[in-house]
Design an enzyme around this catalytic site. Structure first.
Site, short mmCIF file in Angstrom:
data_model
loop_
_atom_site.label_atom_id
_atom_site.label_comp_id
_atom_site.label_asym_id
_atom_site.label_seq_id
_atom_site.Cartn_x
_atom_site.Cartn_y
_atom_site.Cartn_z
N GLU A 285 70.43 10.48 0.77
CA GLU A 285 72.00 11.23 0.45
C GLU A 285 72.38 11.54 1.82
O GLU A 285 73.49 11.40 1.90
CB GLU A 285 71.81 12.07 -0.33
CG GLU A 285 72.12 11.66 -2.04
CD GLU A 285 72.34 12.56 -2.55
OE1 GLU A 285 72.36 12.59 -4.09
OE2 GLU A 285 72.44 14.06 -2.39
N HIS A 306 46.14 -0.01 -3.95
CA HIS A 306 45.78 -1.21 -4.85
C HIS A 306 46.99 -1.78 -5.53
O HIS A 306 46.88 -2.56 -6.55
CB HIS A 306 44.86 -0.48 -5.86
CG HIS A 306 43.66 0.11 -5.14
ND1 HIS A 306 42.42 -0.63 -5.13
CD2 HIS A 306 43.70 0.95 -4.52
CE1 HIS A 306 41.65 -0.04 -4.48
NE2 HIS A 306 42.09 1.20 -4.06
N LYS A 420 79.67 7.58 -11.39
CA LYS A 420 80.08 8.45 -12.34
C LYS A 420 81.35 8.22 -12.89
O LYS A 420 81.84 8.23 -13.99
CB LYS A 420 80.19 9.92 -11.64
CG LYS A 420 78.73 10.47 -11.28
CD LYS A 420 78.85 11.91 -10.82
CE LYS A 420 77.95 12.45 -10.19
NZ LYS A 420 77.99 13.74 -9.41
O1 PA5 Z 1 72.79 16.17 -3.11
C1 PA5 Z 1 73.43 16.58 -4.00
O2 PA5 Z 1 74.55 17.31 -3.92
C2 PA5 Z 1 73.30 15.89 -5.52
O3 PA5 Z 1 72.45 15.00 -5.76
C3 PA5 Z 1 73.34 17.01 -6.52
O4 PA5 Z 1 71.90 17.55 -5.98
C4 PA5 Z 1 72.86 16.52 -7.79
O5 PA5 Z 1 74.05 15.42 -8.22
C5 PA5 Z 1 72.85 17.84 -8.75
O6 PA5 Z 1 74.17 18.45 -8.65
P1 PA5 Z 1 74.39 19.93 -9.24
O7 PA5 Z 1 73.81 20.93 -8.87
O8 PA5 Z 1 76.15 20.01 -9.03
O9 PA5 Z 1 74.40 19.57 -10.81
#
Ligand code: PA5
Length: 443
Positions: A285, A306, A420
């Site tokens: 990310e 393996h 989303k």
């Molecule tokens: O890195 C990020 O911001 C996302 O991957 C969030 O960790 C994930 O979507 C969870 O988000 P939230 O804590 O707002 O529910």
């Protein structure tokens, strides 16, 4: 606490190329240190280890104690992405391999939910909850993420139907001011903890997001924080000896100049499977943007030798490996001699099992180097709270340097919204009518 060894890369790169990338990593280090680079309003993670308040840890321990007094034996931790992977990684790494199956237990079992949309998973979770004495920690920084929100609605209803004291069995970790979970927590009078505004989800393991579940699992949170704090101090030096600078320089060199677009994080210890999962989110990310970035993958050896070993040895030459080497096991176990020796293992009699693991690692690393896969080695002495805290901070800090070296803002994630939007349109959520119309034309 963490040693880096780049020898396994040096036959793939020239000394001056590495020096050149070290210079780039120094500049990126300066950007991170100046706190003026892209995404600089999300740098709260940098100072977390040295600022974690003893009174906060005391509050976590008070919750653990009050749930112990209620004889709670199952805690459901709800969250996804950065609100899940750090806690899962720490609890797996620092607990007994068979914790939930052991007869003697001093701590509640911790299970995770809200990290998928499987109906069977949630239905079976309810079956488990009906047999156990349950509490819940719900974690969502935004407070609006679909997967945890759905899981929490289901778990909350179950807890409310089963227990009179429902609100004291639920703790929420979310934004200080906004979001549906914050509103609900105020209304229901849940105990809440805050995910700081300036800490992104994937950098939040050293906030209540990771620390509360770690305390509830009975693990040594202070030692974990101490390990992270030692790293915070030691990485804050612009020098060729800084392992975060070395790591950032080498991985960018391999990517930009040697066409190595996949980094495989390798472990030889089942307790570190979720270190790979946590690391993949952190790097994926943070760096995978603007059609750039190293694809982060992970394997668990010797298991995956393996299955994936063939590809790594012989397949498309696009990868390098970063091996997390744990130098010593915690427990003693030697291979015994056998009179018949039908399995022909007597040549190993008297040896530690971990010696075999170490030789498997050495043999594999050399074979992979011969097969064209550069190796970065990161060593820690043991799997311990200190070393895990150090690894968390090391990877976060190196990620900041590495992404800046690549010219990427490490602290946003614009790409995670696209799916989303489609999902909400397909589900008929209000406000997504136009997108739904567009999608219908394509189906
Ligand atoms: O890195 C990020 O911001 C996302 O991957 C969030 O960790 C994930 O979507 C969870 O988000 P939230 O804590 O707002 O529910």
């Amino acid at each position: 606490m963490i040693n880096i060894d780049l020898k396994g890369c040096m036959s793939f790169v020239k000394e001056e190329e590495y020096k050149n990338y070290l210079e780039k990593a120094y500049a990126a280090f300066d950007t991170l240190a100046s706190e003026k680079g892209a995404g600089n309003d999300f740098l709260g993670w940098k100072h977390l280890p040295s600022s974690i308040d003893e009174s906060l840890l005391g509050e976590f321990e008070a919750i653990k104690k009050s749930w112990q007094e209620k004889s709670i034996d199952l805690v459901v931790v709800i969250g996804i992405g950065g609100s899940y992977l750090g806690a899962k990684c720490a609890i797996d790494a620092l607990s007994h391999n068979f914790a939930s199956l052991m007869k003697t237990k001093n701590n509640p079992d911790i299970v995770f939910a809200g990290n998928n949309l499987s109906q069977d998973y949630l239905a079976e979770l309810l079956e488990l909850m009906s047999e156990r004495n349950v509490a819940c920690v719900v974690i969502s920084k935004s407070g609006t993420t679909t997967e945890p929100a759905v899981a929490f609605r289901i778990v909350k209803q179950f807890i409310e139907e089963k227990y009179q004291d429902a609100s004291s069995r639920i703790v929420a970790i979310t934004d200080a001011k906004k979001g549906a979970l914050k509103t609900l927590s105020v209304q229901e009078n849940y105990k809440t903890f805050v995910v700081p505004d300036n800490v992104g989800g994937r950098f939040s393991v050293l906030t209540p997001v990771g620390l509360l579940p770690i305390v509830l699992a009975g693990l040594d949170v202070r030692a974990l924080v101490a390990g992270a704090k030692a790293m915070e101090e030691s990485l804050n030096v612009k020098s060729e000896q800084n392992p975060a600078i070395q790591y950032a320089a080498m991985r960018n060199l391999l990517y930009s100049q040697k066409s190595k677009s996949v980094e495989v994080l390798v472990n030889y210890n089942p307790k570190f499977v979720f270190l790979g999962e946590w690391w993949k989110q952190l790097y994926g990310e943070s760096e995978g943007k603007e059609n750039k970035g190293i694809f982060p993958a992970s394997v668990n050896f010797t298991t995956d030798l393996h299955s994936m070993g063939q590809f790594i040895q012989d397949g498309t030459r696009i990868m390098f490996e970063t091996v997390v080497n744990v130098k010593s096991a915690d427990k003693d176990l030697k291979i015994a001699s056998d009179e018949q020796n039908l399995d022909q293992l007597n040549y190993l009699a008297g040896k530690d099992v971990e010696h075999l693991n170490a030789m498997a690692m050495l043999g594999t690393s050399l074979a992979h180097i011969d097969g064209g896969v550069p190796q970065i080695a990161l060593s820690v002495d043991r799997v311990s709270p200190e070393s895990l805290g150090a690894l968390f901070y090391f990877f976060e800090f190196a990620c900041g340097i590495s992404a800046y070296t690549l010219g990427i803002n490490p602290f946003d994630q614009p790409g995670v919204e696209a799916y989303k939007k489609n999902m909400f349109a397909l589900l008929g959520k209000e406000g997504y009518e136009k997108e739904a119309e567009e999608l219908r034309k394509r189906l």
